[in-house]
Design a protein around this motif. Sequence first.
Motif, PDB file in Angstrom:
ATOM      1  N   LEU A  82       0.825  -1.214   0.000  1.00 59.56           N
ATOM      2  CA  LEU A  82       0.000   0.000   0.000  1.00 59.56           C
ATOM      3  C   LEU A  82       0.855   1.258   0.000  1.00 59.56           C
ATOM      4  CD1 LEU A  82      -2.787  -0.952   2.594  1.00 59.56           C
ATOM      5  CD2 LEU A  82      -2.854  -1.176   0.105  1.00 59.56           C
ATOM      6  N   ALA A 135      -7.088   3.858  -0.743  1.00 55.83           N
ATOM      7  CA  ALA A 135      -6.911   2.464  -1.135  1.00 55.83           C
ATOM      8  C   ALA A 135      -8.032   1.661  -0.499  1.00 55.83           C
ATOM      9  CB  ALA A 135      -5.565   1.942  -0.660  1.00 55.83           C
ATOM     10  N   TRP A 208      -7.617   1.742  -5.960  1.00 50.18           N
ATOM     11  CA  TRP A 208      -7.120   3.077  -5.635  1.00 50.18           C
ATOM     12  C   TRP A 208      -7.998   4.113  -6.318  1.00 50.18           C
ATOM     13  CZ3 TRP A 208      -2.965   3.659  -2.369  1.00 50.18           C
ATOM     14  CH2 TRP A 208      -2.194   2.517  -2.129  1.00 50.18           C
TER      15      TRP A 208
END
Length: 276
Positions: A82, A135, A208
């Motif tokens: 991430l 995210a 995303w």
Amino acid sequence: MIQHSNPLTEEEVEGYRERGFLVQEAVFSPAEVEVLKRHAQAEFDLDSPRRTFEEGTDVVRGVHGSHLCDEFFADFVRVPQLLLVARQLLAADVYVHQFKINAKRAFKGEVWEWHQDFIYWHLEDGMPQPEALSAAVFLDDVTEFNGPLIFIPGSQDAGIINVDAREEGWQSTLTADLKYALTSETLQTLANENGLVAPKGVKGSVLWFHCNIAHGSAPNMSPFDRRLLLVTYNNVDNAPAEGAGSRPDWLSNRSSAALEVVDGDPLSRTAVDVGA
């Protein structure tokens, strides 16, 4: 300092910039997702003001700020899968402005009205510019049936769309009737120009999306849950000024220190603890 490790291809970055979203398939394994789901359920079960409920029920709709209260989630927001992507897409060091777990339960998960995220962070928290992204980690398979997020691709280029607040006070930013919902006229114009898309994927995928992209989701009429773990990363140089905003820390994180990649793998470290 930014670590110059770019996990995305140039084509993926360009696609994100153009459409306002990007899907990475199966970033986390099924075993890792089970670990995430068990920690998420512990948050759902915890009696806390950080929880919200489907209107008129005891069904948890979401929980915020887990990364501030739980060591596992504090580490998870710093995993390279991430953090390195967030840095690459924002071209900056980042911190977590907001963390939430949304639970759109089978048969019970209600609508999320059309909105942009940045207007909340700008007007309620004092975030200066739309230099943030989220995210969404899929904790379940996301299909056309269980209430996927729906985007208007490219709508982030419209900038912040000013709408009248429905109510006063920060508490109204958590209600099902969103404080800054987009109007049907605005949505009609944007959709006519850009169309609609509902990104889908298997559990463990990561979606995303830009803080200004127009999005919403329909009720979950299916027999399948649709749970998302959402981490919002913001450019450290774009943090709200000290003292800005009135929302609690679990809605608007006041610590904007640049995040570093976690030491080790929290998903593996906790797998034994939770029986995965």
